[in-house]
Structure formats: C-alpha cells, structure tokens
Design a protein around this motif. Structure first.
Motif, PDB file in Angstrom:
ATOM      1  N   PHE A   1       1.119   6.552  39.436  1.00  0.00           N
ATOM      2  CA  PHE A   1       0.466   5.244  39.404  1.00  0.00           C
ATOM      3  C   PHE A   1      -0.746   5.303  38.481  1.00  0.00           C
ATOM      4  CE2 PHE A   1      -2.927   2.531  41.355  1.00  0.00           C
ATOM      5  CZ  PHE A   1      -2.367   1.300  41.055  1.00  0.00           C
TER       6      PHE A   1
ATOM      7  N   PHE B   1       2.594  -2.290  42.707  1.00  0.00           N
ATOM      8  CA  PHE B   1       3.368  -1.069  42.458  1.00  0.00           C
ATOM      9  C   PHE B   1       4.422  -0.893  43.549  1.00  0.00           C
ATOM     10  CE2 PHE B   1       3.891   3.559  41.703  1.00  0.00           C
ATOM     11  CZ  PHE B   1       4.020   3.531  40.321  1.00  0.00           C
TER      12      PHE B   1
ATOM     13  N   GLY C   1       9.175   1.044  45.476  1.00  0.00           N
ATOM     14  CA  GLY C   1       8.518   1.325  44.201  1.00  0.00           C
ATOM     15  C   GLY C   1       9.133   2.522  43.501  1.00  0.00           C
TER      16      GLY C   1
END
Length: 510
Positions: free
Chosen positions: A58, A95, A170
C-alpha cells in the motif's frame, strides 16, 4: 474527503467496550495522528501501521491522515488496535472495499513488516462480543487456540496485514517472514504453576488437615503458625487439590484474567482453582494491582476463585498486608490511577503461614530460641488486629515427633478429602440457591442471625460479651459452625459445632 471506518474492542480491567475507528484523509502536509485518548503504546501505532501498510504493497498517502477512536471519553491503550487502525486507513483509501468491514471487529498487533502478532485479553473481548450480538471477528493466527474456546462466533485468522487486505477484496504485495521468537507481552509475571502433590504426602498433621478440610468446604481464610519444617508450606501448596472444582462461569472468569495477563497459554482453562504465592518482598502494586495510566491486575486478582498463599506472612511489609483488608471484605479491588479507576475481581481464599518467632524456635520449652521479647512482638505486630479479624481460622501446626511407616494413609488423600468438600459445598449451594451464594463464607449476617439455632447464638453472644471475639468474628464463627455441620451431613449446627468453631477462631498466634 475520504472516510473509512473499522471496529475494535477496548478493555478497562476485564470490562470490554466497543470502539469505532474513523480514518479521515484530507488535504494538507503529510501527517498521521491518532486521537481519542490513546496511551503511549497506542500513539506509537502510527509508525507500526504506516510501515506495515507499506510492507503490504500500500502506498501511504502523502497528505494528512487522522484516525479518531470513539467514544473519545474512554481511555484507549495497548497495541491490539493496530489492525483496526490500519484497516480504517486502507478503507478510507479504497484499497479495500469500505463496506467489507461492516460489523467486523479487528484485533491484532502489527509488526513493522506487516506481521500480525498475538494479543492479550482476547477471551474477555470475545465474551463481550458474544454477549452483545457481534459475531464476526478477525484475530491473529497465533491466538487461534484461545479464540476456539468461544463457540458461536465467525472467527477469521490472519498472520499478515496482506492477508487481511486479500480477505476483504483488496490486492496486496507482501512477503511473510517467519518469526521464531515468542513475541507475546510479558510485562506481568507468570503465575505460579500449581504444585503437584497429595495431602497424604504430608507426614502427620492430621488436625491441620482436618482444619483445612473445613476451610475448603466453607471458603474460609486460614493462618497456620508453627515451627519451620513441619509442613505448613506443603499443606498450603496442596490445598487447591482439595477444593471443589470451578464451575463453567468461574472457569471463564479465571481464564479471562489469565488472558489479560498473558498467562492463558501457560495455564490453559480447567476446573482447578488457581494458586498464587507471591514472595514476601512483593510490593503493594504487585499484590493488589498497579501500573501507570490504568491499573493492571495483581496477585489477588490472579488468585480469583482460588488461593492466595502468603508464606512467612510476618515478613511482608505492613503496608502490603494492610492492602488486603478491602479485597478480603469486598471481594474486589479498585485500582485508581491517573487515567481512571479499574475494578478487578478478587474473591480468593487467603492462607498465611508464620513461624512462632523470627528465629523459628520459640516453641516447646523455647531453649533454642534466640529472640528477644520485643523482636517477637515486632514480628507478629505486622499481622495487625484488622487483618487477623478477617481470618476465620488460626491453626497451630505442631512439631512431628516421629515418622511412621512408608505406606501413606489413604484417609488423608487429597481426592478423598476433596469428595467430602464437594458434598459439603453442595449442601451450601442448595441452601443458598435463592441468594446466589456458593459457600458459607459468603452468607450475609442477616441470614445467619435468622437461621442459626438460638442455643448456638447464645454461645456466640457469650463469647462476644466477654470480648473473646469481635462482631465480625461472631459472624465468622457462625459461618464456621455451618461448615462443620455441612461436613457432618446435618441440617443445622449444634453446640459442639460452635465450640469447635470458636476453638479454631481464637487460637493464639504468639
């Protein structure tokens, strides 16, 4: 404006409460803040969460990120909220799907590489969730054994933040690193493992064993006084083996305390009452609870529904001994610190052991004793009147004059004594069914006055009027009388029972 939410559960003592986390990503200079009365370990979650999210693929927002934990008036502490904080930020950044976290509690500590570490206090948290209808939770894989103790919950296990991201739709990019070091929190000492042994291994001391049987049957506190090396510690260490087994509710209460202290993996959950034996150098905080911010449980709480044994009791600091007065009377302890008051349960049986004098040889003719009179007075003065008044039984453990045959007496075995204790406890439970009491020690004074036979009350009143016992002592004598009666299988105490109770209550200790 981007907003993401997640759920966690906080603990104040053993009392759990729901926490809603909201992450807000707004324009501004790069900054990450956590608000809502976090403690120091929770404030440090900013670096753990930021690094763990980066290690999971991320890209951390180069803007202002604020995470609020509500209710804002409740103090939050510990690292168990790391996973929920990370999930709220990931949800705000889309996300992971924002709706995927609805009605899901997330618990776990994050390492810098994204690894999810085990937490303490999971059992009381899951019990709170089940009680309030929350049935979906994500916990560290290392807490699996503890989580499986509770039925009826939808539990998901993760060992890395990347797994959580994938679990909720995700895409993550991460590498799992094996951790071979035990990373569980150890800021509290390991509790005493229950010593292995049987009552029939204690040579002689038949009278002391009979007295301890009465104590176990009625939930009474005991002081044993006698020369060193005559079996006081052995008797105390075997005392949990003659107690009635814990019921299911008591087992979960004890297991919740052990979970909070990080000891559940060592002890497990079973019907054996806990046993705590702090050293005589123990502080007030270690005995009744302490710490900074919010209080942590002490030995009296870890001994809940079990035994607290103080060996060499007069060697404990007077202030430490005096701190036992409230929990002995109330059955709980309130630990007040800067961030609030934490209430811990503390229904335990106290067993104390003491020598007759500082050198230990002040018995019999006393020829070997080297203590001065003022030393003897100072030694026992630490066991103050208010403490002794709360101790139901004072036993003299006499010297053993000879050793018998190698064969152990079957009548003194822990299992046989335990069966007698269970039978007596069953009578008390049936008698007090409408009141919710489980032992004679819990009986209220009004009930004792109303149901104790008048002839027995007359003997108690005579001892009270002659200042042989205090008013508190009078009630404890009545409770002892009912326990002796239960062990004999009778429905109410007689004159012999109260005479024996008085003799157990008023033995001199010095």
């Amino acid at each position: 404006m981007a907003l993401g939410t997640a759920l966690s559960v906080g603990l104040v003592g053993l009392k759990a409460f729901m926490i809603q986390l909201q992450a807000f990503i707004s324009p501004g200079l790069p900054f990450f803040s956590i608000i809502g009365l976090p403690d120091a370990s929770l404030s440090e979650a900013r670096e753990r969460v930021k690094s763990a999210c980066t290690a999971s693929g991320f890209k951390w927002p180069q803007t202002r990120v604020t995470v609020n934990m509500s209710p804002a008036s409740m103090p939050k502490r510990g690292s168990s909220h790391d996973l929920a904080i990370a999930a709220s930020v990931l949800s705000a950044s889309e996300f992971i799907e924002p709706d995927a976290l609805d009605n899901t509690v997330l618990l776990g500590e994050l390492n810098l590489d994204g690894t999810v570490l085990p937490i303490n206090g999971l059992l009381p948290i899951m019990l709170h969730m089940k009680e309030h209808g929350m049935n979906r939770v994500v916990v560290p894989r290392a807490n699996r054994d503890e989580a499986e103790l509770i039925d009826g919950l939808d539990v998901m296990y993760v060992s890395h933040l990347g797994e959580l991201i994938e679990l909720f739709g995700g895409r993550a990019n991460y590498t799992v690193h094996e951790i071979h070091v035990d990373t569980r929190r150890r800021d509290l000492p390991e509790g005493n493992l229950l010593p292995v042994g049987d009552m029939n291994e204690v040579v002689g001391q038949h009278d002391a064993k009979e007295a301890l049987k009465i104590a176990a049957a009625g939930g009474h506190h005991v002081l044993m006084t006698g020369p060193p090396g005559m079996g006081k510690t052995m008797l105390a260490s075997r005392f949990p083996g003659i107690l009635a087994p814990l019921n299911q509710q008591q087992q979960f209460e004890v297991a919740s305390i052990r979970s909070l202290c990080g000891q559940l993996g060592t002890h497990g959950i079973d019907s054996m009452p806990p046993f705590e034996a702090p050293h005589h150098t123990a502080s007030v905080a270690s005995l009744v609870g302490g710490g900074t911010g919010l209080g942590e449980p002490g030995s009296v709480t870890r001994a809940h529904h079990g035994v607290l044994f103080l060996d060499e009791a007069p060697e404990f600091a007077p202030r430490v001994l005096q701190s036992l007065r409230e929990p002995l009377e109330a059955g709980y302890v309130a630990v007040s610190r800067s961030r609030g008051t934490t209430i811990f349960p503390a229904q335990f049986q106290l067993i104390m052991a003491a020598n007759p004098c500082p050198c230990g040889y002040g018995y019999g003719t006393g020829e070997r004793c080297t203590c001065r009179e003022r030393d003897r007075i100072r030694y026992f003065s630490r066991l103050s009147g208010p403490i002794l008044d709360r101790v139901d039984m004072q036993l003299q453990v006499c010297p053993v004059s000879h050793i018998g045959s190698r064969q152990l007496p079957e009548g003194d075995s822990s299992e046989r004594i335990r069966q007698q204790v269970i039978a007596a406890r069953s009578m008390a439970v049936e008698r007090f069914r409408s009141f919710g009491w489980t032992s004679n020690a819990q009986a209220a004074g009004s009930w004792l006055r109303e149901h104790t036979p008048h002839r027995v009350l007359a003997v108690v009143n005579q001892a009270l009027s002659s200042y042989q016992i205090s008013l508190r002592g009078a009630y404890r004598v009545m409770k002892l009388s009912w326990t002796i009666c239960d062990l004999d299988g009778r429905t109410s105490p007689n004159l012999d029972d109260v005479d024996r109770a008085l003799s157990l209550r008023t033995t001199e200790v010095n």
